[in-house]
Design an enzyme around this catalytic site. Structure first.
Site, mmCIF file in Angstrom:
data_model
loop_
_atom_site.group_PDB
_atom_site.id
_atom_site.type_symbol
_atom_site.label_atom_id
_atom_site.label_comp_id
_atom_site.label_asym_id
_atom_site.label_seq_id
_atom_site.Cartn_x
_atom_site.Cartn_y
_atom_site.Cartn_z
ATOM 1 N N CYS A 149 48.767 33.246 38.914
ATOM 2 C CA CYS A 149 48.956 32.436 37.710
ATOM 3 C C CYS A 149 49.604 31.087 38.019
ATOM 4 O O CYS A 149 49.096 30.028 37.626
ATOM 5 C CB CYS A 149 49.757 33.210 36.682
ATOM 6 S SG CYS A 149 51.214 34.026 37.349
HETATM 7 N N1 LIG Z 1 50.983 39.264 34.318
HETATM 8 C C1 LIG Z 1 50.447 38.110 34.667
HETATM 9 O O1 LIG Z 1 50.604 37.079 33.969
HETATM 10 C C2 LIG Z 1 49.655 37.994 35.929
HETATM 11 C C3 LIG Z 1 49.442 39.069 36.760
HETATM 12 N N2 LIG Z 1 48.678 38.936 37.891
HETATM 13 C C4 LIG Z 1 48.415 40.078 38.731
HETATM 14 O O2 LIG Z 1 47.571 40.986 38.024
HETATM 15 C C5 LIG Z 1 47.888 42.323 38.392
HETATM 16 C C6 LIG Z 1 48.243 43.122 37.129
HETATM 17 O O3 LIG Z 1 49.383 42.525 36.548
HETATM 18 P P1 LIG Z 1 50.073 43.063 35.221
HETATM 19 O O4 LIG Z 1 49.047 43.509 34.271
HETATM 20 O O5 LIG Z 1 51.035 42.037 34.812
HETATM 21 O O6 LIG Z 1 50.840 44.333 35.777
HETATM 22 P P2 LIG Z 1 51.359 45.614 34.949
HETATM 23 O O7 LIG Z 1 52.480 46.154 35.746
HETATM 24 O O8 LIG Z 1 51.596 45.242 33.547
HETATM 25 O O9 LIG Z 1 50.112 46.621 35.006
HETATM 26 C C7 LIG Z 1 49.565 47.068 36.202
HETATM 27 C C8 LIG Z 1 48.771 48.337 35.945
HETATM 28 O O10 LIG Z 1 48.329 48.855 37.197
HETATM 29 C C9 LIG Z 1 48.195 50.264 37.098
HETATM 30 N N3 LIG Z 1 48.548 50.903 38.374
HETATM 31 C C10 LIG Z 1 49.775 51.001 38.934
HETATM 32 N N4 LIG Z 1 49.705 51.685 40.073
HETATM 33 C C11 LIG Z 1 48.404 52.042 40.232
HETATM 34 C C12 LIG Z 1 47.700 52.787 41.216
HETATM 35 N N5 LIG Z 1 48.325 53.305 42.267
HETATM 36 N N6 LIG Z 1 46.369 52.969 41.069
HETATM 37 C C13 LIG Z 1 45.719 52.452 40.003
HETATM 38 N N7 LIG Z 1 46.335 51.745 39.023
HETATM 39 C C14 LIG Z 1 47.665 51.531 39.154
HETATM 40 C C15 LIG Z 1 49.152 50.715 36.014
HETATM 41 O O11 LIG Z 1 48.435 51.520 35.091
HETATM 42 P P3 LIG Z 1 48.437 53.142 35.121
HETATM 43 O O12 LIG Z 1 49.858 53.583 35.217
HETATM 44 O O13 LIG Z 1 47.782 53.468 33.821
HETATM 45 O O14 LIG Z 1 47.601 53.494 36.320
HETATM 46 C C16 LIG Z 1 49.583 49.441 35.306
HETATM 47 O O15 LIG Z 1 49.361 49.494 33.922
HETATM 48 C C17 LIG Z 1 49.046 42.241 39.377
HETATM 49 O O16 LIG Z 1 48.558 42.257 40.688
HETATM 50 C C18 LIG Z 1 49.667 40.875 39.067
HETATM 51 O O17 LIG Z 1 50.341 40.333 40.149
HETATM 52 C C19 LIG Z 1 48.080 37.754 38.214
HETATM 53 C C20 LIG Z 1 48.251 36.653 37.441
HETATM 54 C C21 LIG Z 1 49.075 36.676 36.245
HETATM 55 C C1 LIG Z 2 57.323 35.875 35.770
HETATM 56 C C2 LIG Z 2 56.818 36.555 36.999
HETATM 57 O O1 LIG Z 2 57.459 37.413 37.550
HETATM 58 N N1 LIG Z 2 55.619 36.158 37.453
HETATM 59 C C3 LIG Z 2 54.980 36.724 38.598
HETATM 60 C C4 LIG Z 2 53.624 36.122 38.797
HETATM 61 C C5 LIG Z 2 52.524 37.159 38.840
HETATM 62 C C6 LIG Z 2 51.441 36.856 39.807
HETATM 63 O O2 LIG Z 2 50.533 36.074 39.596
HETATM 64 O O3 LIG Z 2 51.598 37.484 40.955
HETATM 65 P P1 LIG Z 2 50.558 38.007 42.077
HETATM 66 O O4 LIG Z 2 50.547 36.975 43.117
HETATM 67 O O5 LIG Z 2 51.132 39.271 42.600
HETATM 68 O O6 LIG Z 2 49.227 38.184 41.435
HETATM 69 C C7 LIG Z 2 55.789 36.455 39.867
HETATM 70 O O7 LIG Z 2 56.513 35.473 39.932
HETATM 71 O O8 LIG Z 2 55.582 37.209 40.834
#
Ligand SMILES: NC(=O)C1=CN([C@@H]2O[C@H](COP(=O)(O)OP(=O)(O)OC[C@H]3O[C@@H](n4cnc5c(N)ncnc54)[C@H](OP(=O)(O)O)[C@@H]3O)[C@@H](O)[C@H]2O)C=CC1
Ligand SMILES: CC(=O)N[C@@H](CCC(=O)OP(=O)(O)O)C(=O)O
Length: 345
Positions: A149
């Site tokens: 992000c």
């Molecule tokens: N939040 C953001 O703004 C951004 C996030 N990202 C990336 O996107 C990804 C998801 O982020 P976010 O939604 O915030 O994370 P969350 O922690 O909110 O959700 C991640 C989900 O992954 C699932 N999970 C966890 N462990 C496992 C596993 N072993 N196998 C399969 N599924 C699993 C869980 O669901 P369950 O328990 O149902 O399996 C959980 O709901 C991350 O890699 C994050 O870095 C990238 C850009 C922006």
């Molecule tokens: C507020 C906050 O904690 N933001 C996350 C950004 C999530 C993300 O984009 O991380 P990945 O590179 O793992 O996809 C962080 O700083 O790590």
């Protein structure tokens, strides 16, 4: 196209589901969880009740691969690097929203994510999905690595300056701020309400995992780029990223010339909106949308240019850009399923 989502109970996964549910070329074949198998999604997320009657299923690679064209991984870093491999081997296209396939240089993933990487033969197949700047490669991607992000906001803001050699390559400073949803759904002492509310915190000083990702892409545009200074702050809001970036110009500039340069670079990009002179974007104006809004300032006194780039971290920073990349991969109009105004107020 039939798609599966792994991780729909997370913030990014549920946003992906919101977008794909209305996408005219997508059938959500199945959604998969590691911890809530056989639970109807509405029991976990009451806001989908009566509209999405999907059940969380176990992750059965054979079953998913037989039925699906694309698998989205909205999982924490460290999952797709193993779980995605059998899909890749079977020729199923994957879109990974974590950092597992982003860093192409050996040793970088271990250093910044403090974990063992995916085998390099798989990482090297991955295409970096910065939609506006890598379309040619995204079209043919089998392994699509969706950008981080912060990296998205920073790179879209800096690209014209680096591609066109406007700023000194050793002068880049990025000061970035994110809403709390960026940290995912699991609360920590860092994200807990009393700690974040009416507060602003700096975190992971000089150690953020998006530093090598940003430097890797900047170096593709300009091989002379030196290490960047990048700092990240947590804002007491749910969604939104603001990256304010500074660089020293190589020769005298004017604000008119700079704004024209940005407008030319992004003239065919529906989601990047360049602000007029003296206007600087706020995170609220992109809330819930796939837009990246960019404001530009030039200070003749210091010879520095300041770029302000804002996105919604869950949308353009994750799920929105993933859908945009899906559209590009399938030769669709990139706005498909994403063509709506930001939510305001
Ligand atoms: N939040 C953001 O703004 C951004 C996030 N990202 C990336 O996107 C990804 C998801 O982020 P976010 O939604 O915030 O994370 P969350 O922690 O909110 O959700 C991640 C989900 O992954 C699932 N999970 C966890 N462990 C496992 C596993 N072993 N196998 C399969 N599924 C699993 C869980 O669901 P369950 O328990 O149902 O399996 C959980 O709901 C991350 O890699 C994050 O870095 C990238 C850009 C922006
Ligand atoms: C507020 C906050 O904690 N933001 C996350 C950004 C999530 C993300 O984009 O991380 P990945 O590179 O793992 O996809 C962080 O700083 O790590």
């Amino acid at each position: 196209m039939n798609v599966a989502i792994i991780g729909p109970t997370g913030y990014v996964g549920i946003e992906l589901l919101r977008l794909l549910y209305k996408h005219p070329h997508v059938n959500i074949h199945s959604i998969h969880s590691s911890s809530k198998v056989d639970t109807p999604l509405h029991e976990y997320f009451p806001h989908v009740h009566g509209m999405l009657s999907l059940q969380l299923e176990e992750i059965d690679v054979e079953k998913i691969a037989k039925a699906c064209d694309v698998v989205f991984f909205a999982t924490p870093s460290g999952i797709a690097k193993e779980l995605a491999l059998p899909f890749i081997d079977k020729g199923i296209r994957i879109i990974d929203l974590s950092g597992d396939f982003r860093l192409q240089e050996e040793g970088m993933y271990e250093q910044w994510y403090k974990n063992q990487p995916a085998p390099m033969s798989y990482v090297q197949q991955a295409v970096y999905g910065l939609s506006e700047w890598n379309k040619e490669n995204i079209r043919d991607a089998n392994v699509l690595s969706n950008p981080g992000c912060y990296a998205t906001a920073a790179l879209l803001g800096l690209a014209p300056l680096l591609v066109h050699g406007v700023i000194e390559e050793d002068s880049i400073v990025i000061d970035a701020k994110s809403g709390v949803s960026g940290a995912g759904k699991s609360p920590t002492m860092m994200t807990h309400f009393p700690e974040t509310n009416e507060n602003i915190k700096i975190y992971r000083m000089n150690e953020h995992q998006h530093i090598p990702e940003i430097e890797q892409q900047l170096a593709k545009w300009n091989k002379n780029v030196a290490p960047i200074t990048f700092s990240t702050h947590l804002l007491p809001v749910t969604r939104g990223i603001m990256a304010t970036m500074y660089g020293k110009v190589k020769k005298e500039e004017s604000i008119e010339r700079l704004i024209n340069l940005y407008k030319e670079c992004y003239q065919d990009c529906s989601f990047v909106r360049i602000q007029e002179k003296g206007i600087y974007p706020s995170i609220k104006q992109v809330y819930g949308s796939n837009c990246c809004d960019i404001g530009i300032a030039y200070d003749e006194r210091t010879s520095r240019v300041t770029i302000v780039s804002v996105i919604d971290n869950v949308m353009k920073g994750a799920a929105g850009q993933a859908v945009q990349n899906f559209n590009i991969m399938y030769g669709l109009d990139e706005r498909t399923g994403l063509d709506f105004l930001p939510i305001f107020p």
